[in-house]
Enzyme design. Structure first.
Site, mmCIF file in Angstrom:
data_model
loop_
_atom_site.group_PDB
_atom_site.id
_atom_site.type_symbol
_atom_site.label_atom_id
_atom_site.label_comp_id
_atom_site.label_asym_id
_atom_site.label_seq_id
_atom_site.Cartn_x
_atom_site.Cartn_y
_atom_site.Cartn_z
ATOM 1 N N ASP A 530 0.843 -1.196 0.000
ATOM 2 C CA ASP A 530 0.000 0.000 0.000
ATOM 3 C C ASP A 530 0.880 1.249 0.000
ATOM 4 O O ASP A 530 1.920 1.280 0.647
ATOM 5 C CB ASP A 530 -0.905 0.001 1.244
ATOM 6 C CG ASP A 530 -1.772 1.238 1.298
ATOM 7 O OD1 ASP A 530 -2.573 1.434 0.366
ATOM 8 O OD2 ASP A 530 -1.621 2.021 2.253
ATOM 9 N N HIS A 533 4.612 4.088 -3.515
ATOM 10 C CA HIS A 533 5.470 5.162 -4.024
ATOM 11 C C HIS A 533 5.915 6.124 -2.935
ATOM 12 O O HIS A 533 6.833 6.913 -3.147
ATOM 13 C CB HIS A 533 4.747 5.933 -5.138
ATOM 14 C CG HIS A 533 3.437 6.499 -4.713
ATOM 15 N ND1 HIS A 533 2.307 5.723 -4.590
ATOM 16 C CD2 HIS A 533 3.076 7.750 -4.367
ATOM 17 C CE1 HIS A 533 1.309 6.492 -4.197
ATOM 18 N NE2 HIS A 533 1.747 7.716 -4.052
ATOM 19 N N ASP A 631 -9.824 1.797 -5.207
ATOM 20 C CA ASP A 631 -9.628 3.244 -5.050
ATOM 21 C C ASP A 631 -10.351 4.041 -6.135
ATOM 22 O O ASP A 631 -10.490 5.254 -6.016
ATOM 23 C CB ASP A 631 -8.132 3.595 -5.117
ATOM 24 C CG ASP A 631 -7.371 3.051 -3.916
ATOM 25 O OD1 ASP A 631 -7.958 3.045 -2.819
ATOM 26 O OD2 ASP A 631 -6.219 2.630 -4.080
#
Length: 1535
Positions: A530, A533, A631
């Site tokens: 999760d 980045h 999402d």
């Protein structure tokens, strides 16, 4: 272990200073990876390090080992040298390499895919088979109810489940805000039970075993819930104001905004135009005013970045009064610079006092001078404070913009959440820092807490994400102003975790998260990273290493938002991410959706077969292509409800992992919020119609999704790896998946519905489709339909979908039974390619249909037979092969057996022959219309082009287009061989029979199988070639073999014999029936000088070129008989004591060179010394074409004499002196030469023994450019006459004399001297005298010491280079003697006894520094005034030195001399000791690597005649030259 021919081997070339750390290399377990050295590293000492563990050892990221180099050839060069890894572990592995003891000069990563297994028998689940469904864990209810809710995924055809975190959640109830990473969420335990991780693990294992379904879950490393209990005891795990004081100004602003929010909520700002409910631009302007007029002035953030001017000036004055000297070692830099206070206190900044003392110097110690000095400092400090104020002002501008932007999105925007009035629950902006106080404090009271460390250590920064930020930068670390500038899109329920550089910086956090990771890996087959980045890479690396220690084949997925594929690769490489999540929702229309399918995997349909051993090429990350992620916003809201089915069908046809999120298939018309959703998922019902709280096959698109998912898995499992995407119309996408071994296809046609049918006008019909092949069945057809089941009403307890839509679906039906389409006519395209027309009847928006297509039965059979015959080359063709029950006669013998009957001259025809050679036989090379001709008529011409097409499957290449359009190329390849006789015709018939089958397959498959046939034939031809050559070639390196192929390329038999007739009494002379006269004639192999310019007719054979190339291309390759014939053929043309330069069959010979005879003699010597019983050639009869100088050509056999007598004549004539005028002198034989140039004079100098001759109007050596430009006035003037004694001729003469003296001593040569006439008297000159004269005179005459006063130097005024050997001695233009050229290295190789080691080495060093080029040697010193390194034979201007290519030998880099230079270096370096020799070997290997690279990439598979300066291609050069190949091969032999 797989047999070697089936094992997949990838080769990665390493190059100096090449950083591959952002390049993705994906590999599979079971592959072998070979690291090989690129040109920049070959010959050098390279150490390769990797953290891939040795067999039996555990992986440790920081533990590197050195790999051992293997060199199969064992000697000559590094072209085959490699290190290898047998890949049996999944994950990310690092490699780096260095030169000698130096630092790193390159490196990169390898990502090895995990092997996933399912079912009771642990069958492999390929990554492309995955169909995943995401579940919000908190919506599953208690663990005992999970199976019936998860069964929905099983029944819908998914084989992998993705669970959001199962740990205890924080108070926000977000699925990703975890209060305790180690505890199983107690909400999953019903009353009276307490489930734990073991229970979850048991369920996961049960689903894997019984449902063939794997499970993965999220790991969240970047943040923890703000109310995590362990944070209270370990506040150091977050970014607080003690360990991160740079955040103090941001915390101050955050508290001020919190108080502002409270005031707005209470109505305190209504009078100023800012109510609690912000709804207009006026309200936003009022908010800006409040920020600038009240908030910013109140908090005075600039003070955290400024100095206290008065205090600094006072301290400075004290220093001045004490007269200190500035400490220069402590100076920070030039000028006065402010130093930021590391504790970030108001006015806490300082300056560098040593700089101040140096800059502000009082004129005297007097008080008024001190005051002036302090005032100057004060003025400068105020300026610096002003600069700091300006910087903070800019930060405040950005903060104001971000605050207002957030308010716009959250409260005004149509696509935002519309939070309504500012209140306690929904404040003006999300808090950036955690803050709790037992009592209500004013802002001033809160700010006083800044000085209380026990309080500030608990003020923790929240996490979030930053739009457009560098994902490799941690936005909470010092140096970032994200929090101060309010650029963070903040998650107010989560605290950002602070790991530091390693476990030593935060031991508790690292230990806590490691346990969390290990527990997860113990119970789940994979993880989703999760917020990947924003997770520090070194943290994720360490955690995933811990996870893989528990589960080696861990499946790792992540969703990255870097906006850059290169940046994505950084994460994929370092973390070993197996699949990157890709969203179909990112597509704005069906065309883009189809493009994504093509982008994310698969080869093009009809792709060429890739070899098992091939280069490792960069790839894109493996995709997990989802129709929707959890999402994403709801596609029903963004597109239309009808699009659910067709977009799912499009996605499922991608050749990668695919999937969805629970709710999509059930048509839930809103996003299922990871924060707010508290209802549970429906359970599975086997009943046709489901009640409330249940899902059945009739719900939403569930039935269709099952068919889609099962098809996706089938296609991946059965090798449908080829993909074609076709845009039928604006809304309809057809995706083909094709199996390259069975040639079955599945074609799915999806009519998308991106726009609501009620508001968008879709075309009433869809254009018909034409599907090649036979449609076996309709796999499924499905369309969305409206039904009368009431309208959607949100259920309070269960996540329910829209009941008003369902799917009509039929599976596995005949085409005639379809209701969506009707079959049209079947048309024929070619001999066995049939096209089925499909007309769409009810393909309404929201529909999809899948066809299973096979080849026409006859074509299917033909392809199977083709594959059957191709198995003789590789077992990979067995799948899909069908034995041929009626084998054509030509195919009954395996091709390798037919090839074994070919001679090397046959192989010249099979593999090579350029256009001019073919034209001589009335043909030519094949030309693709609108493109170009192949370089060769033989297989190499095609193979070179196919080698460029194959790696990228460039099926649009003109060659592939030509193959699809017609059979011309097939007929050309076979018919030119069938027209030959004997074994070549049999090979041609074999190819023709294979092509007869090939012509019957669908045209789109012809390039693939044409390539397969040719690759097999080419491989068999190469094996036959090398079997006919010497052990040096058979056991040699790849470079040796490539160069040896030059022997086949250059040595052939043309339509007309190129060599003069040999004696009929010689054994083993080849004969044939003349294709011109039909009479029996000799057909000896001759050597072409170069291709394409010197390949045929009278310009094919040249004496000089033949004998410079003969040792390398004929003797070293084992072609002894053919070498004998060439030597004897030229011997028969001896005239005036010379052999011809241009042979012209002997009858059209030109005797205009002084050196060819000496190269010929050197080759006789090489033959005698290298060939077993080579001395026998001296007794071979030579049939003399010109027994006297002035006779006409004599018939073969009329005058014969042994070779040793011909040799003797050549030497005697030189001693006597040669002087004649060329026959036919004038423009008929040379249109450029002046009259004087036709006069040939050669003699032996009685003092020095040097062979000398020529004049300034002719050029008797290899540097033979004659001026051609009338405009520049160089016509008839040689650019390089090299008259006098040319250094290489002196060396070749000395070599011959040394050898003949030895032969005479051994009784093998009857002469020890020659008789000449001197002033009418006979005089016998001994060869020993001649030999000694040269030995005695050479260095005295040729060495240029450059030292003042050298008594041997007669022309010191011409010396411009020290420590070199002259290029000639006694030239008519004395300057030319002193020019630095590479010719002396030839003498060094053939007669090294002439050179002292010390002088030779100095001269070689000068040559290396001045003449050594990329592939060849500069032909003239670059410092010379006439040097020009670019050869342009077409240029005609006024420049005497350049016009019409006058500089042919005045700078361009010729290749053949580099062979002699390197051989000389090797010889003399040995005399200087082992250390120098090894250094030279390194240089040689390094230089030869460039030749290897050129050969590999050259469509001619050769080395050019010359290059322009710095190795640049010269369009006027022969693309492949015999002597270039030969002399480089000789270097390898010496090694």
């Amino acid at each position: 272990m797989l047999p070697q021919h089936l094992k997949q081997i990838r080769v990665l070339q390493l190059n100096n200073q090449e950083n591959l750390e952002r390049t993705l290399f994906r590999l599979e377990q079971g592959f072998e990876l070979q690291f090989r050295l690129g040109p920049s590293l070959q010959g050098r000492s390279v150490s390769l390090h990797t953290n891939y563990p040795a067999a039996g050892e555990a992986f440790q990221r920081s533990c590197f080992r050195v790999l051992s180099w293997v060199n199969p050839a064992g000697r000559e060069d590094d072209s085959d040298k490699y290190c290898s890894l047998d890949l049996q572990l999944a994950g990310s592995f690092h490699f780096h390499y260095s030169l000698g003891d130096g630092g790193r000069c390159g490196g990169g990563y390898l990502v090895v895919d995990p092997v996933l297994r399912v079912g009771p028998d642990d069958q492999v689940l390929p990554l492309d088979c995955i169909t995943i469904q995401t579940y919000l864990a908190k919506c599953l209810g208690t663990l005992d109810l999970w199976p019936q809710r998860l069964q929905v995924a099983k029944e819908t055809g998914y084989n992998m489940l993705h669970f959001t975190p199962l740990q205890t959640l924080g108070e926000s109830r977000s699925c990703y805000s975890l209060a305790d990473q180690l505890t199983f969420n107690p909400e999953f335990s019903p009353e009276g039970r307490s489930y734990g991780w073991a229970d979850v693990g048991a369920l996961v294992e049960k689903m894997k075993r019984e449902w063939n379904m794997l499970s993965i879950t999220d790991v969240v490393y970047n943040h923890t819930a703000a109310n995590s209990p362990w944070l209270a005891d370990h506040p150091e795990c977050g970014y607080n104001l003690v360990n991160s004081p740079h955040l103090r100004p941001a915390w101050v602003l955050d508290r001020a905004l919190s108080h502002l929010s409270d005031s707005i909520a209470s109505g305190s700002y209504v009078a100023k135009g800012l109510p609690a409910e912000i709804t207009s631009e006026a309200h936003l302007n009022a908010l800006r005013s409040v920020l600038w007029q009240e908030v910013f002035p109140q908090v005075r953030l600039w003070e955290f970045f400024q100095v206290n001017v008065e205090n600094v000036v006072a301290a400075f004055r004290t220093l001045l009064e004490n007269h200190p000297k500035p400490d220069h070692n402590k100076r920070v830099g030039k000028g006065l610079r402010m130093i930021q206070d590391p504790s970030y206190r108001r006015y806490g900044n300082t300056i560098d006092m040593d700089s101040a003392l140096e800059i502000f110097v009082p004129q005297s110690p007097a008080p008024h001078h001190l005051l002036e000095c302090c005032d100057s400092l004060k003025q400068r400090l105020n300026e610096l404070n002003g600069q700091q104020y300006h910087i903070v002002h800019q930060h405040q501008e950005q903060a104001a913009n971000c605050i207002v932007g957030t308010v716009v999105y959250e409260r005004l925007a149509d696509h935002g959440p519309k939070l309504g009035p500012v209140n306690q629950k929904n404040p003006l902006v999300t808090r950036y820092f955690s803050f709790s106080s037992s009592e209500l404090l004013s802002l001033e009271e809160e700010l006083r807490l800044l000085e209380v460390p026990t309080a500030t250590c608990h003020f923790l920064a929240h996490n979030g994400w930053v739009m457009g930020d560098d994902p490799l930068r941690n936005f909470a670390e010092p140096g970032s102003s994200v929090y101060l500038r309010r650029e963070l899109v903040c998650w107010g329920d989560s605290v950002k975790l602070r790991y530091g550089a390693g476990p030593q910086d935060c031991p508790y956090l690292w230990a806590h998260m490691t346990r969390y990771t290990q527990t997860t890996a113990q119970h789940f087959h994979g993880v989703r990273l999760d917020n990947c980045h924003s997770t520090p890479l070194h943290v994720a690396e360490t955690m995933l290493s811990a996870a893989r220690a528990v589960r080696p084949d861990l499946y790792v997925i992540a969703e990255l938002f870097t906006g850059s594929e290169t940046l994505d690769n950084v994460f994929v490489n370092r973390l070993g991410i197996s699949s990157l999540v890709r969203e179909a929702m990112s597509a704005g229309d069906s065309h883009e959706e189809g493009r994504l399918v093509y982008r994310y995997g698969g080869q093009p349909v009809g792709a060429l077969v890739q070899p098992s051993l091939r280069p490792l090429v960069p790839s894109i990350a493996h995709a997990m292509f989802l129709d929707i992620t959890h999402d994403n916003e709801c596609p029903i809201q963004l597109r239309s409800v009808l699009d659910a089915l067709p977009s799912a069908a499009v996605v499922s046809m991608a050749c990668c992992a695919t999937g969805s999120t629970r709710g999509y298939d059930e048509l839930v018309p809103h996003q299922i919020s990871v924060v707010k959703e508290e209802r549970v998922y429906p359970s599975w019902s086997a009943a046709p119609s489901a009640s409330v709280g249940e899902t059945s096959g009739q719900t939403g698109i569930t039935a269709a999704k099952r068919a889609i998912n099962l098809l996706h898995q089938e296609l991946a499992a059965q090798g449908f790896i080829q993909v074609y995407v076709d845009q039928v119309d604006a809304d309809t996408v057809a995706v083909t998946r094709h199996c390259p071994s069975t040639h079955q296809s599945v074609v799915t046609v999806s009519r998308t519905a991106f726009w609501d049918v009620k508001t968008h006008q879709y075309p009433p019909t869809t254009p018909p489709m034409f599907i090649p092949g036979k449609i076996e069945e309709v796999v499924f057809e499905a369309r969305m339909v409206e039904r009368h089941a009431g309208s959607y009403k949100r259920d309070d307890d269960v996540i329910n979908g829209m009941p008003e839509y369902s799917v009509e679906i039929k599976e596995h039906i005949a085409l005639a039974e379809s209701t969506l389409v009707k079959p049209g006519v079947v048309t024929s395209k070619g001999r066995s390619e049939f096209i089925q027309e499909i007309t769409f009847q009810k393909l309404t928006p929201g529909s999809a249909i899948a066809f299973r297509v096979s080849l026409d039965p006859r074509a299917q059979q033909v392809v199977g037979i083709l594959r059957f015959y191709l198995t003789q080359f590789s077992p990979k063709y067995r799948k899909g092969s069908i034995p041929d029950l009626q084998t054509p006669p030509a195919l009954k013998t395996p091709l390798a057996q037919l090839m074994s009957q070919l001679s090397l001259s046959d192989l010249n025809i099979l593999l090579f022959r350029c256009d001019a050679e073919e034209e001589e036989d009335g043909g030519g090379c094949y030309g693709v219309p609108g493109w170009e001709k192949f370089r060769y008529a033989g297989l190499q011409g095609l193979i070179s082009v196919l080698a460029e097409i194959r790696p990228t499957n460039d099926l649009g290449h003109p060659l592939c287009v030509n193959l699809r359009q017609g059979d011309w190329m097939l007929d050309y390849v076979s018919s030119r061989l069938v027209a030959r006789e004997g074994p070549l015709a049999q090979v041609g018939q074999w190819l023709a029979s294979m092509f007869d089958f090939l012509k019957l397959v669908p045209r789109y498959l012809i390039p693939c199988y044409f390539d397969a046939i040719l690759v097999g034939a080419y491989g068999a031809a190469l094996q036959s070639t090398y079997r006919l050559m010497s052990s040096f070639v058979q056991e040699g390196s790849s470079l040796v073999r490539l160069l040896a192929l030059g022997s086949v390329q250059m040595c052939g038999v043309g339509r007309l014999p190129a060599l003069p007739p040999l004696s009929s009494s010689l054994e083993d002379v080849p004969y044939r029936l003349s294709p011109v006269t039909g009479q029996k004639e000799q057909c000896c192999v001759s050597l072409a000088a170069g291709l394409p310019h010197f390949s045929s007719g009278i310009f094919r054979c040249w004496g000089r070129d033949s004998f410079i190339a003969l040792r390398g291309l004929m003797l070293l390759t084992g072609r002894h008989l053919e070498a004998r014939n060439v030597i004897l053929g030229f011997a028969g043309t001896l005239r005036h004591g010379l052999v011809p330069n241009l042979l012209g069959g002997g009858r059209a010979a030109r005797y205009n060179c002084r050196d060819a005879v000496w190269w010929w003699l050197q080759c006789v010597q090489d033959y005698v010394t290298q060939v077993p019983q080579g001395e026998d050639i001296l007794l071979c009869p030579v049939t003399r074409m010109f027994p006297t100088d002035d006779c006409e050509p004599r018939p073969a056999g009329e005058v014969e004499q042994p070779l040793h007598d011909v040799i003797q004549e050549a030497l005697q004539r030189h001693l006597q002196g040669i002087s004649y005028r060329e026959r036919g002198a004038g423009p008929k034989i040379d249109q450029h030469m002046r009259d004087e140039g036709f006069n040939v004079v050669v003699k032996v100098d009685p003092e020095t023994g040097f062979v000398t001759g020529g004049n300034r109007f002719n050029c008797g050596t290899w540097m033979d450019k004659m001026g051609e430009s009338e405009r520049a006035r160089n016509k008839g003037m040689p650019a390089t006459p090299r008259d006098g004694a040319a250094v290489e001729i002196v060396g070749l003469c000395k070599s011959t004399l040394r050898w003949l003296l030895l032969l005479h001593k051994e009784g093998l040569y009857p002469y020890d001297g020659a008789t000449v006439l001197r002033e009418g008297k006979e005089e016998f000159i001994q060869y020993s005298w001649w030999d000694q004269a040269i030995q005695r005179s050479f260095e005295a005459s040729f060495w240029v010491s450059g030292e003042a006063g050298d008594p041997l130097e007669t022309r010191p005024d011409l010396v411009h280079k020290q420590h070199i050997y002259k290029d000639s001695f006694g030239a008519s233009s004395a300057w030319c003697d002193y020019q630095l050229r590479p010719n002396f290295t030839i003498a060094m190789v053939v007669a090294p006894e002439l050179f002292s080691t010390e002088r030779a080495w100095k001269a070689l060093e000068v040559a290396e520094s001045k003449l050594l080029g990329t592939l060849g040697m500069k032909t003239l010193d670059p410092d010379d005034m006439v040097y020009c390194g670019v050869y342009d034979n077409a240029l005609d201007n006024d420049n005497y030195n350049l016009a019409k290519g006058f500089n042919y030998h005045q700078g361009p880099e010729w290749l053949w001399p580099i062979g002699y230079f390197l051989r000389a270096k090797l010889f003399f370096s040995k005399k200087l000791g082992e250390e120098e020799y090894q250094r030279t070997v390194t240089l040689v290997k390094h230089l030869l690597s460039r030749h290897y690279t050129h050969l590999e990439g050259s469509p001619w598979k050769g080395l050019p005649e010359l290059t322009n300066e710095s190795g640049q291609h010269c369009p006027f050069s022969c693309e492949t030259q015999a002597w270039s190949l030969a002399t480089v091969l000789e270097v390898l032999y010496d090694l």
